[in-house]
Design an enzyme around this catalytic site. Structure first.
Site, PDB file in Angstrom:
ATOM      1  N   ALA A  98      -4.606   7.379  -4.359  1.00  0.00           N
ATOM      2  CA  ALA A  98      -3.236   6.943  -4.623  1.00  0.00           C
ATOM      3  C   ALA A  98      -3.330   5.461  -4.986  1.00  0.00           C
ATOM      4  O   ALA A  98      -3.366   4.595  -4.107  1.00  0.00           O
ATOM      5  CB  ALA A  98      -2.375   7.156  -3.399  1.00  0.00           C
ATOM      6  N   THR A 135       0.853  -1.200   0.000  1.00  0.00           N
ATOM      7  CA  THR A 135       0.000   0.000   0.000  1.00  0.00           C
ATOM      8  C   THR A 135       0.883   1.243   0.000  1.00  0.00           C
ATOM      9  O   THR A 135       2.075   1.170  -0.302  1.00  0.00           O
ATOM     10  CB  THR A 135      -0.993  -0.031   1.181  1.00  0.00           C
ATOM     11  OG1 THR A 135      -1.930   1.022   1.024  1.00  0.00           O
ATOM     12  CG2 THR A 135      -0.294   0.138   2.534  1.00  0.00           C
ATOM     13  N   ASN A 136       0.326   2.404   0.318  1.00  0.00           N
ATOM     14  CA  ASN A 136       1.127   3.637   0.384  1.00  0.00           C
ATOM     15  C   ASN A 136       0.583   4.516   1.519  1.00  0.00           C
ATOM     16  O   ASN A 136      -0.354   4.134   2.217  1.00  0.00           O
ATOM     17  CB  ASN A 136       1.097   4.359  -0.969  1.00  0.00           C
ATOM     18  CG  ASN A 136      -0.310   4.713  -1.377  1.00  0.00           C
ATOM     19  OD1 ASN A 136      -0.966   5.522  -0.739  1.00  0.00           O
ATOM     20  ND2 ASN A 136      -0.798   4.079  -2.450  1.00  0.00           N
ATOM     21  N   HIS A 137       1.150   5.699   1.660  1.00  0.00           N
ATOM     22  CA  HIS A 137       0.846   6.538   2.825  1.00  0.00           C
ATOM     23  C   HIS A 137      -0.437   7.363   2.718  1.00  0.00           C
ATOM     24  O   HIS A 137      -0.748   8.125   3.624  1.00  0.00           O
ATOM     25  CB  HIS A 137       1.999   7.516   3.076  1.00  0.00           C
ATOM     26  CG  HIS A 137       3.244   6.855   3.544  1.00  0.00           C
ATOM     27  ND1 HIS A 137       3.298   6.107   4.684  1.00  0.00           N
ATOM     28  CD2 HIS A 137       4.489   6.820   3.004  1.00  0.00           C
ATOM     29  CE1 HIS A 137       4.526   5.647   4.842  1.00  0.00           C
ATOM     30  NE2 HIS A 137       5.262   6.063   3.832  1.00  0.00           N
ATOM     31  N   SER A 138      -1.161   7.279   1.615  1.00  0.00           N
ATOM     32  CA  SER A 138      -2.336   8.147   1.457  1.00  0.00           C
ATOM     33  C   SER A 138      -3.372   7.876   2.557  1.00  0.00           C
ATOM     34  O   SER A 138      -3.685   6.729   2.863  1.00  0.00           O
ATOM     35  CB  SER A 138      -2.975   7.911   0.087  1.00  0.00           C
ATOM     36  OG  SER A 138      -4.184   8.614   0.015  1.00  0.00           O
TER      37      SER A 138
END
Ligand code: C5P
Length: 399
Positions: A277, A210-213
């Site tokens: 994102a 995943t990512n930081h969004s």
């Protein structure tokens, strides 16, 4: 449309006070709660009983009730109100408002009011045209008081000219536009898709990419679109945020699920804001059991996901499409490339090089880029950024 709005209707001593009865009735009919404050002279033109009956509230004239000494607090009245509407407003009251004279309850309420204030002047044509009155009205307007222009026509004096109080229906329209500006937005009734947050790409039943969004920016945009009357479908990756008021949220996890939900909604939409994102790659194979660690290195083979924004841009058909570009280098060139490739009307560029911009925080610093050029904004809250973005979307519906 005025449901739940608190309006103080101030009535001053003008023959047009008879129209305040109809005005009060119309405001109540629109759902507003109305409290009437009359100047002592206004009572000569219309009875407090009429106004009390129509407003469903006791009439306030004096600073205190002479029978029981109860104080009519102009301060709490001023705090209670969403709008102080003085209709009719005489030349005398208008003049006192400009100088701060506070010799009746209506004027002290005006000085205490934190709400919007509007006046509907009513007077004879020469009084209205007099340089003093005109100057006073200009002064009030400069201080943020809305002036509901009087009409021209036959006046109670028998003279013809400007000075007749605006008709109650027209005053109500102006009050609605002031108190509910969003209902007058071109976005009212338009259907929007907003994607927000990070996608989750499963590796096995336990791990994922995943990512930081956090979804905050997309949620703020969805909220702002809904506040302006748009019908919003928010396609959301996993977040901890509450669904904004008036927004329909559709939860997804992976880029593939987001693609399916978003393209489905796009078929019926008037516009889309692509704020999510989205993972560009996803594991080629998702293990159906927890991957065990070994001694050596581990490789996960990834495949490309579908570009949702690109797909919407290819099927744009004159609709509005807004994209984001989160960059770490070569910011503007990259954002302009996205504008072209994905067929966006404009791109919201945020750079991770700017402190306070991008992921996680409650602030953002953006540059809006379209074919005509670029518009840079200072660091501000994501809520304010959403306002600016939605303002720009409005201009696309006005073109
Ligand atoms: O190409 P890039 O990922 O930087 O483009 C960013 C824009 O495209 C954002 O508006 C993002 O929401 C959208 N996007 C998308 N689907 C993807 C990748 C990006 O909708 N698979």
């Amino acid at each position: 449309m005025l449901n739940g709005k608190h309006i103080i209707l101030g009535i001053t001593g003008s023959i047009a006070a008879y129209k305040a009865a109809m005005l009060c009735r119309l405001l109540v009919k629109e759902g507003a709660e109305v409290k009437v404050v009359m100047t002592p002279l206004a009572k000569q033109f219309i009875t407090p009983l009429t106004m009390a009956t129509l407003s469903k509230n006791p009439i306030l004239v004096e600073f205190f009730n002479p029978e029981n000494g109860e104080w009519n607090s102009h301060v709490s009245l001023g705090e209670w109100a969403d709008m102080l509407l003085i209709a009719p407003a005489t030349a005398n009251t208008i003049a006192k408002m400009t100088t701060g004279i506070a010799d009746n309850l209506l004027l002290t309420t005006y000085l205490s009011a934190r709400s919007k204030v509007a006046v509907a002047p009513a007077m004879d044509l020469d009084m209205y045209a007099h340089v003093t009155t005109q100057q006073n009205l200009r002064t009030l307007a400069q201080r943020g008081v809305a002036i509901i222009e009087p009409g021209a026509g036959e006046l109670a004096s028998g003279l013809m000219g400007k000075g007749r109080m605006a008709e109650p229906e027209e005053i109500v329209e102006q009050v609605k536009a002031m108190l509910c500006p969003h209902n007058y937005s071109p976005l009212h009734g338009k259907r929007f898709v907003v994607t927000a947050g990070a996608t989750i790409e499963k590796i096995d039943p336990v791990r994922y990419i995943t990512n930081h969004s956090t979804g905050k920016m997309g949620y703020a945009i969805a909220e702002q679109l809904a506040a302006r009357g748009a019908e919003v479908r928010l396609i959301s990756g996993r977040t901890t945020l509450d669904t904004p008021h008036g927004v329909e949220r559709i939860d997804v996890l992976s880029a593939e699920e987001m693609y399916t939900a978003t393209t489905k909604e796009w078929a019926e939409a008037d516009g889309a804001v692509m704020c999510a994102a989205v993972a560009d790659y996803t594991p080629k194979h998702v293990a159906d059991h927890k991957l065990k660690k070994g001694d050596g290195e581990m490789f996960i083979e990834l495949k490309r996901t579908k570009d949702i924004a690109h797909e919407l841009g290819a099927k744009k058909q004159g609709r509005v499409l807004v994209g984001f570009a989160l960059e770490t280098d070569n910011e503007e060139a990259n954002a302009e490339g996205k504008l072209q490739r994905k067929n966006f009307d404009f791109v919201v560029l945020n750079s991770l090089r700017d402190a306070g911009a991008g992921f996680r925080g409650d602030t953002n610093k953006i540059t809006l880029i379209d074919k005509a050029g670029r518009e840079e904004h200072p660091l501000m809250s994501k809520r304010d950024v959403a306002n600016i973005i939605v303002d720009k979307i409005e201009t696309l519906f006005n073109r």
